[in-house]
Write a protein that holds these residues in place. Sequence first.
Motif, short mmCIF file in Angstrom:
data_model
loop_
_atom_site.label_atom_id
_atom_site.label_comp_id
_atom_site.label_asym_id
_atom_site.label_seq_id
_atom_site.Cartn_x
_atom_site.Cartn_y
_atom_site.Cartn_z
N UNK A 27 0.83 -1.21 0.00
CA UNK A 27 0.00 0.00 0.00
C UNK A 27 0.86 1.26 0.00
N UNK A 28 1.88 1.30 0.88
CA UNK A 28 2.74 2.49 0.93
C UNK A 28 3.60 2.59 -0.33
N UNK A 29 3.95 1.46 -0.94
CA UNK A 29 4.66 1.50 -2.21
C UNK A 29 3.76 2.11 -3.29
N UNK A 30 2.48 1.78 -3.25
CA UNK A 30 1.51 2.38 -4.18
C UNK A 30 1.45 3.89 -3.98
N UNK A 31 1.42 4.32 -2.73
CA UNK A 31 1.36 5.77 -2.44
C UNK A 31 2.61 6.47 -2.95
N UNK A 32 3.78 5.86 -2.74
CA UNK A 32 5.04 6.47 -3.18
C UNK A 32 5.08 6.57 -4.70
N UNK A 33 4.69 5.51 -5.39
CA UNK A 33 4.71 5.51 -6.86
C UNK A 33 3.76 6.56 -7.43
N UNK A 34 2.56 6.66 -6.85
CA UNK A 34 1.62 7.65 -7.34
C UNK A 34 2.07 9.08 -7.02
N UNK A 35 2.74 9.26 -5.89
CA UNK A 35 3.27 10.58 -5.56
C UNK A 35 4.35 10.99 -6.54
N UNK A 36 5.22 10.05 -6.89
CA UNK A 36 6.25 10.33 -7.90
C UNK A 36 5.61 10.68 -9.23
N UNK A 37 4.54 9.93 -9.60
CA UNK A 37 3.85 10.20 -10.86
C UNK A 37 3.24 11.60 -10.88
N UNK A 38 2.64 12.01 -9.77
CA UNK A 38 2.05 13.35 -9.69
C UNK A 38 3.15 14.41 -9.78
N UNK A 39 4.28 14.17 -9.11
CA UNK A 39 5.38 15.13 -9.18
C UNK A 39 5.94 15.28 -10.58
N UNK A 40 6.10 14.18 -11.30
CA UNK A 40 6.60 14.24 -12.67
C UNK A 40 5.60 14.96 -13.58
N UNK A 41 4.30 14.68 -13.39
CA UNK A 41 3.28 15.36 -14.20
C UNK A 41 3.27 16.86 -13.92
N UNK A 42 3.47 17.24 -12.67
CA UNK A 42 3.51 18.66 -12.32
C UNK A 42 4.70 19.35 -12.97
#
Length: 259
Positions: free
Chosen positions: A96-111
């Motif tokens: 679950x926390x790996x999912x959160x980290x991956x999605x956070x990285x994805x949002x940061x790259x999109x930003x």
Amino acid sequence: MMALKREWTYVISVCFVLLTVALPSAESAQNFTTKMNQSHKDSQSSPLKLNPKLSLQIKIHALLLWGSVGFFMPIGILVIRFASSCTCGKNFRILFYLHVVLQTVAVGLATAGAVLSLKNFENNFNNTHQRIGLALYGFIWFQPLLGFLRPNRGVKARSIWYLIHWLIGIGICIVGIANIYIGLHTFHERTSKSVRLWVALFTLEVSFFGFIYLLQDRWMYMLGQGARHCDEQIRPTDHITSPSTSTNKKQITISDIIG
């Protein structure tokens, strides 16, 4: 009679004034639409003049958005799907926390990709790639907020939240992948440079992710099938002894004793 003439004169005067105001407005609106269409045609037909700086910015933008919606976000979805079938609480929390980290990285790259494009590129939003990208940015930033506002388990709103969160996440991935293809096609139209290699590599990656996504639904079933094959000689009805069988066994035993 004079009053009727005055009324007609007033009506005609009002109509004349309205027509005088409306015609230039309609003409200006038509001119605006024509200019927009012409601008759209020009942007599609005129070749993009690349200099080293612009070329580098386009490559960075493509890399950031590919990393966001084309790599980290699909992996995050696959990870949380693995977590849903996990029976160990510790492993579930790790996934679950790996999912959160991956999605956070994805949002940061999109930003970062959004800031780069809004700051350095032509932002007329007169092509499909830019319009879809603008909508994606909004949903990408809304999705983590929705994730943090999830209701507790056991609440009725949890099911609705899960459905909305899942639909938005899958929708962002699908539309984002489609927009990557559209961006490659637009880049080819504007620069006349070949993108076949990148399209082929990206298609291979998307096919691999799609295969893993479909395999997850059948993975545990496949393992179960493999376990049954080990005992396939034992049928479910083998342990049930019919009356006729028991009688035959008794008869054989008695005859053997007599013989």
